[in-house]
Enzyme design. Sequence first.
Site, PDB file in Angstrom:
ATOM      1  N   LYS A 184       2.945  -2.756   3.388  1.00  0.00           N
ATOM      2  CA  LYS A 184       4.064  -3.047   2.471  1.00  0.00           C
ATOM      3  C   LYS A 184       5.128  -1.958   2.590  1.00  0.00           C
ATOM      4  CE  LYS A 184       1.722  -0.580  -1.219  1.00  0.00           C
ATOM      5  NZ  LYS A 184       0.662  -0.677  -2.230  1.00  0.00           N
ATOM      6  N   TYR A 208      30.059  19.893  -3.273  1.00  0.00           N
ATOM      7  CA  TYR A 208      30.562  19.335  -4.532  1.00  0.00           C
ATOM      8  C   TYR A 208      30.091  20.144  -5.738  1.00  0.00           C
ATOM      9  CZ  TYR A 208      31.866  14.970  -2.155  1.00  0.00           C
ATOM     10  OH  TYR A 208      32.425  14.032  -1.337  1.00  0.00           O
TER      11      TYR A 208
HETATM   12  C1  LIG Z   1      -0.493  -0.023  -2.067  1.00  0.00           C
HETATM   13  C2  LIG Z   1      -1.804  -0.568  -2.386  1.00  0.00           C
HETATM   14  C3  LIG Z   1      -2.965  -0.066  -1.768  1.00  0.00           C
HETATM   15  C4  LIG Z   1      -2.951   1.148  -0.871  1.00  0.00           C
HETATM   16  O1  LIG Z   1      -2.860   2.322  -1.637  1.00  0.00           O
HETATM   17  P1  LIG Z   1      -2.875   3.761  -0.923  1.00  0.00           P
HETATM   18  O2  LIG Z   1      -3.017   4.727  -2.034  1.00  0.00           O
HETATM   19  O3  LIG Z   1      -1.550   3.892  -0.238  1.00  0.00           O
HETATM   20  O4  LIG Z   1      -4.000   3.760   0.033  1.00  0.00           O
HETATM   21  C5  LIG Z   1      -4.149  -0.710  -2.027  1.00  0.00           C
HETATM   22  N1  LIG Z   1      -4.207  -1.778  -2.846  1.00  0.00           N
HETATM   23  C6  LIG Z   1      -3.123  -2.271  -3.474  1.00  0.00           C
HETATM   24  C7  LIG Z   1      -3.248  -3.448  -4.369  1.00  0.00           C
HETATM   25  C8  LIG Z   1      -1.877  -1.682  -3.271  1.00  0.00           C
HETATM   26  O5  LIG Z   1      -0.804  -2.156  -3.902  1.00  0.00           O
END
Ligand SMILES: *Cc1c(COP(=O)(O)O)cnc(C)c1O
Length: 370
Positions: free
Chosen positions: A37, A263
């Site tokens: 993601k 700035y």
């Molecule tokens: C993002 C996510 C993960 C992974 O989490 P990490 O801490 O990056 O390993 C696992 N499960 C769900 C549902 C997530 O949204």
Amino acid sequence: MIPSSFNTVIISSAALIHNYTYLNSLSGDSTFLAMVKADGYGHGMFECARLLQNAGCKDFGVAELREAVLLRQSGVTANIYTMIGFDHKYVADFFDYTITPVVYDIQSLESLAQEAKRRNEKISIHLKVDTGMTRLGVYCEELAKLLECISKHPQLKLAGLASHFPCSDDVKSPSTHRSLEAFRSFYQKHDELQSLYLHISNSGGILSFPEAHLDMVRCGIALYGYHPDGSAISYTKHLQPVMSFTTRVLQVKTVESGVGVSYGHTYITNKRTELAVLPVGYEDGFSRALSNKGVVLVRGKRAKVRGRVCMNLCMVDVTDIDGVQPGDEVVVLGKQGDDSISADEIAKTIDSISYEVLCMIGNNNERVIQ
Ligand SMILES: *Cc1c(COP(=O)(O)O)cnc(C)c1O
């Protein structure tokens, strides 16, 4: 030819595969799902998924259906899961692109069942329960209603049960054991759940709680080389940071004592000072919160940000670094010489976490896979 940016995010395919191999072996017999993601936590969803699929990864997770469809269209043939639900008007995409939804409400079950009936097909789904995260997912008493709905629709094939840890980044947190116990109580109350694919572990669970690996683990940040607790076990043999970010010096100028920089003149030189102007700003994910706080590497040495970080530019102090010239390579994230700057270090400076730093830098700059 379109000109390249001064700034380059470099993604190390060797580091990604190294981390995958290590974490996959740590996960033992559990199926390894790679979370890609947020455009692969800023590392590039398509490229990372392609590399991981070639290395043997058979399961990928994204947040939304849009990402899942794009990932499928890019040529990923492995399983793809959506984690945060979907707009029912796009339900057909789960069938057209063979995507597995993680579901937490009756409306989504009905929508999937209707579409399946219309097409005379079946669909695999996973249910999401809440065992202490207090985010998406149903509590135990609501789960019965979802199971009842599924039993009314033979088109719905219940394949898995998922939850999520709130504090697994902390090895000592009692919450993770409580969460796991709560998860167990779900499938102990409902016999039909025992044979499902059970999964609850994120990176913290994978690294610190082997008893929580269950049938599948969902790995995000550790794949990209960082420990979720923010401890830089970076650059060790276990996890290797996958992303680095380099730029170059645009201009070098010497100013007298008492001169205001950038700035708002929030920095006033207190001696004759040599400044390097860099083409990096908050637009590139170099947060404005790094004003007067951030550091970069120039000629293997640390140079501090002076004054405010602008949209496309910032100034760093190179008074104590000999011979800095326009065109010199500057490392914002990664190694140069004997020193390195990790996403954890940047995150600490701005009271954030490596996840956010990687997304900001990775998703706002040209990426090159090496
Ligand atoms: C993002 C996510 C993960 C992974 O989490 P990490 O801490 O990056 O390993 C696992 N499960 C769900 C549902 C997530 O949204």
